[in-house]
Scaffold this active site. Structure first.
Site, PDB file in Angstrom:
ATOM      1  N   GLU A  80       0.871  -1.067  -0.181  1.00  0.00           N
ATOM      2  CA  GLU A  80       0.018  -0.130   0.050  1.00  0.00           C
ATOM      3  C   GLU A  80       0.997   1.321  -0.014  1.00  0.00           C
ATOM      4  O   GLU A  80       0.667   2.355  -0.599  1.00  0.00           O
ATOM      5  CB  GLU A  80      -0.981  -0.023   1.154  1.00  0.00           C
ATOM      6  CG  GLU A  80      -1.867  -1.144   1.291  1.00  0.00           C
ATOM      7  CD  GLU A  80      -3.223  -1.135   0.118  1.00  0.00           C
ATOM      8  OE1 GLU A  80      -3.107  -0.130  -0.541  1.00  0.00           O
ATOM      9  OE2 GLU A  80      -3.868  -2.042   0.066  1.00  0.00           O
ATOM     10  N   ASP A 101      -4.297  -9.595  -8.291  1.00  0.00           N
ATOM     11  CA  ASP A 101      -4.729  -8.503  -9.592  1.00  0.00           C
ATOM     12  C   ASP A 101      -3.623  -7.902 -10.291  1.00  0.00           C
ATOM     13  O   ASP A 101      -3.356  -8.041 -11.447  1.00  0.00           O
ATOM     14  CB  ASP A 101      -5.882  -7.908  -8.939  1.00  0.00           C
ATOM     15  CG  ASP A 101      -5.551  -7.115  -7.619  1.00  0.00           C
ATOM     16  OD1 ASP A 101      -4.486  -7.351  -7.139  1.00  0.00           O
ATOM     17  OD2 ASP A 101      -6.289  -6.565  -7.067  1.00  0.00           O
ATOM     18  N   GLU A 137     -18.587  -6.144  -2.423  1.00  0.00           N
ATOM     19  CA  GLU A 137     -17.003  -6.858  -2.332  1.00  0.00           C
ATOM     20  C   GLU A 137     -17.019  -8.173  -2.776  1.00  0.00           C
ATOM     21  O   GLU A 137     -15.981  -8.649  -3.553  1.00  0.00           O
ATOM     22  CB  GLU A 137     -16.591  -6.923  -1.021  1.00  0.00           C
ATOM     23  CG  GLU A 137     -16.082  -5.430  -0.268  1.00  0.00           C
ATOM     24  CD  GLU A 137     -14.790  -5.113  -1.148  1.00  0.00           C
ATOM     25  OE1 GLU A 137     -14.883  -4.692  -2.338  1.00  0.00           O
ATOM     26  OE2 GLU A 137     -13.707  -5.057  -0.368  1.00  0.00           O
ATOM     27  N   GLU A 192     -12.380   0.080  -9.515  1.00  0.00           N
ATOM     28  CA  GLU A 192     -11.850  -0.776 -10.528  1.00  0.00           C
ATOM     29  C   GLU A 192     -12.949  -0.680 -11.657  1.00  0.00           C
ATOM     30  O   GLU A 192     -12.744  -0.644 -13.052  1.00  0.00           O
ATOM     31  CB  GLU A 192     -11.921  -2.070 -10.106  1.00  0.00           C
ATOM     32  CG  GLU A 192     -10.506  -2.381  -9.382  1.00  0.00           C
ATOM     33  CD  GLU A 192     -10.546  -1.827  -7.827  1.00  0.00           C
ATOM     34  OE1 GLU A 192     -11.419  -1.067  -7.396  1.00  0.00           O
ATOM     35  OE2 GLU A 192      -9.236  -1.578  -7.397  1.00  0.00           O
ATOM     36  N   THR A 226      -1.270   1.168 -10.727  1.00  0.00           N
ATOM     37  CA  THR A 226      -2.494   0.427 -10.098  1.00  0.00           C
ATOM     38  C   THR A 226      -3.393   1.346  -9.217  1.00  0.00           C
ATOM     39  O   THR A 226      -4.498   1.147  -9.076  1.00  0.00           O
ATOM     40  CB  THR A 226      -2.217  -0.818  -9.571  1.00  0.00           C
ATOM     41  OG1 THR A 226      -3.312  -1.582  -9.198  1.00  0.00           O
ATOM     42  CG2 THR A 226      -1.627  -0.606  -8.056  1.00  0.00           C
TER      43      THR A 226
HETATM   44  C1  DMJ Z   1      -6.203   0.543  -5.051  1.00  0.00           C
HETATM   45  O1  DMJ Z   1      -5.589   0.819  -3.847  1.00  0.00           O
HETATM   46  C2  DMJ Z   1      -5.615  -0.321  -5.998  1.00  0.00           C
HETATM   47  O2  DMJ Z   1      -6.263  -0.185  -7.264  1.00  0.00           O
HETATM   48  C3  DMJ Z   1      -4.977  -1.593  -6.056  1.00  0.00           C
HETATM   49  O3  DMJ Z   1      -4.136  -2.129  -6.693  1.00  0.00           O
HETATM   50  C4  DMJ Z   1      -6.259  -2.630  -5.315  1.00  0.00           C
HETATM   51  N1  DMJ Z   1      -7.393  -1.647  -5.450  1.00  0.00           N
HETATM   52  C5  DMJ Z   1      -7.503  -0.536  -4.459  1.00  0.00           C
HETATM   53  C6  DMJ Z   1      -8.683   0.108  -4.725  1.00  0.00           C
HETATM   54  O4  DMJ Z   1      -9.958  -0.904  -4.734  1.00  0.00           O
END
Ligand code: DMJ
Length: 928
Positions: free
Chosen positions: A147, A294, A388, A406, A492
């Site tokens: 994160e 993912d 979720e 997303e 991401t």
């Molecule tokens: C985000 O922090 C990023 O996209 C991460 O890859 C996974 N998903 C969260 C948001 O849902």
């Protein structure tokens, strides 16, 4: 436009433009933006309407960001219900979710480049100054490496990328001297000790001040990490290396990726969800494209795009081939086991996989992207947000929705690829739902339960980093953005990194990369992409034609077991016995059951699946016997439906499902426990009575308030501090006797939620609530009243109502806000003035021990957790049949599927299966 070099790609099939100019914001590395070619299908959206929606996104961003800055900054996140900052250590721990919070003003850093994309350059300049002045990266706090990388390192690098772009333009940021980059470098060095493992995979957490090893670090004992956690570093780390010339970051990220690639399951080419960072063993052997994996896939493809290194594309294509072979069951994406990839590992999907259609656009595989996106959109239309997790027959599995971006991301990329205005309409729905159901006076609140519309006191930083960017870009024309977004790639977390990095400081490229690709069959590597210039102009209805067969896929699906489409193609084989069809009294069924595992591998596979289905089915049936939670919505001034409380139902009294609801003012009963005849019938007559839990049966309380003339009842927990945040809801059972005499609806609230109503009475005296199965649209609640313009704007139903003509399409976001504040009836006052905010602690999660204790005199039915499934309405057809019909008209996309190549004895299968059951149980417990 900056030129980015390196790498090969799909440019040869897209001759009009240099390949690297396509790579970034449109994400259409294989695609030319087709926005101008659409001529049929969904009605085109006018420039005016797109501008109006773009302005709405700006106003919404101001509402979220403004409230964060005013009420939460410098805290990491805003708590939008209690309107204050979330400071780690000062709030009850939420477990892993809190590992994103490092006391480094997370939301501000995550929002930096969004400010520039949304054309708020002045605010960006101010925000950068605040980051430089206030943010401390040296706190004694344990944070998630993943994160911190994607949100903070990515945020600083995105901010730096756009700061130097602005500086070069010559108007803003003239004072800027790479300060954000220096902070990023400092943070990068702080994260490096996490990589001190023999595998090179990083520890999942690190102490920002003390690292990993020091005794004060309070971390470093973990043995496992998730694949995405270890495999989502290369973009930020490579950018940091290339911006600064310090090669170590890119080297470490490459080494981690190399290790994961080495450890892929060699026969399926899939990776598991979690891995031991010391031994490299897969800890969880289930594999999908959502939670836990993912962005590993995302970063392989994007690393190729950003760094131009073929090995990343080779790896991505190998994995993609496996995903499409085993996990993709259009429109579904279902987790499988890495060793037994024909065996589904779950009967549900998680919301994080909604990014995958966007990645498929980048890959150039449009058809499955359209299909999955359409399926997800139908789930959203059912619940307003993507829960979720949801089952293969589209029932809610985990009911929360933390405003994840997303789906908006995939919508944006699909629009860029197809130019189909349908995707603009989808974006418009997302905006409307956010305003109608998530907007609160102090920001946007996550949904605690999409079924009831109740809120959670949480607004994650990714909501600002990603959601507003993608929504704004969806409706923007090139000239609406002050730079060329196609010169950048999205991380991401939607942070922007410039493509010119591919030709900068390349010295470390491939230095540590394994070179064993020769063992792979090169036919897997797809170096060309579909040419959308041919695809879309020639068939403008292309996307629509793919969506069409799926248009009722959610509404009309039936509960189902775990079924693979491929099985219908097994020639000549008798259809296997399905758990849902099994009857213990049927001799033929018993005979089939006896044979399973004995004769052939096919029978063994069937046996295994049968057992899996049985387990799933029984847990599903258990869940179905439980009633879903209900909603208590405060509808009177000044709440107007914005406060929605999650309530437990009763097994007696009026059933609030089937669209029945009860609306009325509340009154406390006397005695408050409602255990004897009420002494204040005149006060509760025609009202909804509040009663305290305890001393007697729920049914007895119901009868006493009904006799006094109440039209409904709310039982409030007597365990002080209990909350549905921390304790599972339950349904109130009857008293073992006939309860048909109870006609009024009864709901249960935990103490924290109940005290919101009690506080409201203290402050406003007259408090009206709506008891229902699901929170009602605020427009319906407000009909005939003067309401803020953002609600009118977001709700077409309201447009015919007589409303003050205060809004004007061309009005600025600021004007819109102030016009709503002028309206008397809806003036919220300052957030601190509301009852919610004057008692900020009223929404804090409760002491779980307290919440779990149960009054002995009350009979409680099964605990009802938040992942309870809920059936959807609608005519029911079997999804499997739909899929089969669909498949019959199409070429079998998976001719290589082979069932039962090797014979495995049943007891070994059973032993394996026990392991898998344990894994299932673990998965169920895991958070996303
Ligand atoms: C985000 O922090 C990023 O996209 C991460 O890859 C996974 N998903 C969260 C948001 O849902």
């Amino acid at each position: 436009m900056s030129e980015a070099g390196g790498g090969r790609g799909c440019g040869s099939s897209v001759p009009q433009r240099a390949p690297w100019s396509l790579v970034a914001a449109t994400a259409a590395f294989c695609l030319v933006s087709a926005t101008s070619v659409w001529t049929a299908g969904a009605a085109p959206m006018s420039r005016e309407e797109r501008q109006k929606l773009g302005n709405q996104v700006l106003e919404m961003f101001d509402h979220a960001y403004g409230n964060y800055m005013e009420h939460a900054y410098p805290a990491d996140e805003l708590m939008p219900l209690t309107c204050r900052g979330r400071v780690r250590g000062q709030e009850p721990s939420r477990g892993d979710v809190d590992d994103a919070l490092g006391k480094f003003s997370l939301t501000l850093i995550d929002s930096l480049d969004t400010l520039v994309v949304l054309n708020k350059t002045k605010e960006f300049e101010d925000a950068v100054r605040k980051v430089l002045r206030d943010v401390n990266l040296d706190n004694d706090v344990v944070v998630s490496v993943f994160e911190t990388n994607i949100r903070v390192l990515g945020g600083l690098l995105g901010g730096h990328s756009l700061a130097i772009m602005l500086k070069e333009k010559g108007e803003y940021m003239q004072w800027y001297n790479d300060e954000l980059l220096q902070m990023a470098k400092q943070l990068g060095y702080k994260l490096l000790p996490a990589f001190n493992t023999t595998s090179g995979l990083p520890y999942p957490r690190i102490n920002l001040k003390f690292g990993i090893r020091k005794p004060e670090a309070r971390t470093g004992t973990e043995t496992d990490t998730c694949t995405a956690c270890a495999g989502t570093l290369i973009l930020e780390f490579a950018a940091l290396s290339r911006f600064t010339g310090a090669t170590i970051f890119e080297e470490y990220a490459r080494k981690a990726l190399d290790f994961l690639w080495e450890k892929r399951q060699r026969s399926s080419n899939l990776v598991g969800v979690t891995i031991n960072i010391h031994t490299g063993d897969w800890v969880r052997k289930d594999s999908g494209v959502g939670a836990g994996i993912d962005s590993y896939y995302e970063y392989l493809l994007k690393a190729y795009v950003l760094l131009g290194d073929d090995s990343f594309l080779e790896r991505f294509n190998t994995h993609y081939d496996a995903i499409m072979r085993y996990i993709s069951q259009p429109p579904l994406l279902l987790d499988v086991h890495i060793h037994k990839p024909m065996l589904n590992a779950r009967t549900w999907m998680d919301a994080l996989l909604a990014f995958f259609p966007g990645l498929q656009v980048l890959k150039g595989d449009i058809r499955p992207a359209i299909e999955t996106h359409e399926m997800l959109y139908q789930v959203i239309k059912k619940h307003n947000f993507l829960p979720e997790a949801f089952t293969t027959d589209f029932r809610v599995h985990w009911a929360q929705h933390p405003l994840r971006p997303e789906f908006a991301e995939s919508t944006y990329f699909l629009y860029k690829a197809t130019g189909d205005p349908y995707y603009l309409e989808v974006g418009k729905t997302l905006i409307e739902n956010l305003n109608k159901y998530a907007r609160v006076p102090c920001g946007f609140a996550a949904m605690k339960d999409v079924r009831t519309g109740s809120h959670e006191d949480r607004m994650d930083s990714f909501f600002l980093a990603e959601m507003f960017k993608y929504l704004y870009l969806l409706f923007a024309d090139k000239e609406d953005i002050i730079f060329d977004i196609e010169d950048y790639i999205f991380t991401t977390e939607a942070h922007l990194l410039p493509l010119w990095l591919s030709t900068t400081n390349q010295s470390i490229s491939k230095k540590n990369t394994t070179s064993e690709y020769t063992e792979l069959d090169d036919s897997n590597f797809d170096w060309t992409c579909p040419n959308t210039q041919i695809l879309f102009p020639n068939d403008p209805l292309y996307a629509q034609s793919i969506r069409e067969p799926l248009k009722n896929v959610v509404d009309k699906s039936c509960p189902r077991g775990i079924i693979r489409v491929e099985e219908s193609f097994r020639s000549g084989a008798k259809p296997p016995l399905r758990a849902r069809d099994f009857m213990a009294t049927n001799p033929e069924h018993l005979e089939i059951l006896k044979k399973m595992g004995a004769a052939s591998s096919i029978d063994a596979e069937d046996g295994l699946r049968f057992m899996q289905e049985m387990i799933e089915l029984s847990s599903q049936q258990q869940k179905e016997q439980q009633l879903p939670p209900r909603a208590v919505q405060i509808v009177s001034h000044p709440f107007f439906g914005r406060v929605v409380l999650t309530a437990g139902p009763a097994q007696f009294g009026l059933d609030l499902s089937k669209h029945k609801e009860t609306r009325g003012f509340v009154a406390s009963s006397k005695p408050y426990n409602g255990c004897s005849e009420l002494t204040n019938p005149e006060a509760v007559m025609g009202k909804i009575a509040l009663i305290q839990r305890g001393q007697c049966m729920f049914a007895e309380k119901a009868r006493n308030i009904q006799n006094a003339g109440a039209i409904g009842g709310i039982v409030i927990d007597d365990n002080e501090g209990s909350s549905s945040d921390t304790a599972p809801l339950f349904q109130m059972a009857g008293d073992g006797k006939d309860t048909d005499d109870i006609k009024i609806p009864m709901l249960f609230l935990f103490s924290k939620e109940g005290s919101i109503i009690l506080d409201a009475i203290r402050e406003y005296e007259e408090v009206e609530v709506l008891l229902s199965d699901k929170a009602k649209d605020r427009a319906a609640i407000l009909k005939g009243k003067m309401i803020p313009s953002y609600i009118i704007n977001s709700n077409p139903e309201m447009e015919n109502e007589e409303q003050p003509s205060s809004e004007n399409d061309s009005q600025s976001a600021e004007q819109i806000t102030s016009s709503s504040q002028e309206v008397d009836l809806v003036d919220q006052g300052s957030p601190e003035e509301s009852s919610l905010n004057s008692q900020p602690e009223s929404l804090s999660p409760a002491d779980t021990d307290n919440a779990a204790s149960v009054s002995p005199s009350e009979q409680i039915s099964n605990p009802m957790e938040n992942h309870e499934t809920t059936s959807l309405d609608g005519e029911c057809t079997d999804l499997d049949n739909q899929l089969q019909e669909q498949s019959e008209t199409e070429e079998d996309s998976n001719p290589n599927v082979s069932w039962g190549k090797k014979v495995q004895p049943i007891d070994s299968i059973l032993a394996d299966w026990n392991e898998d059951i344990e894994a299932f149980e673990m998965m169920e417990k895991d958070e996303l």
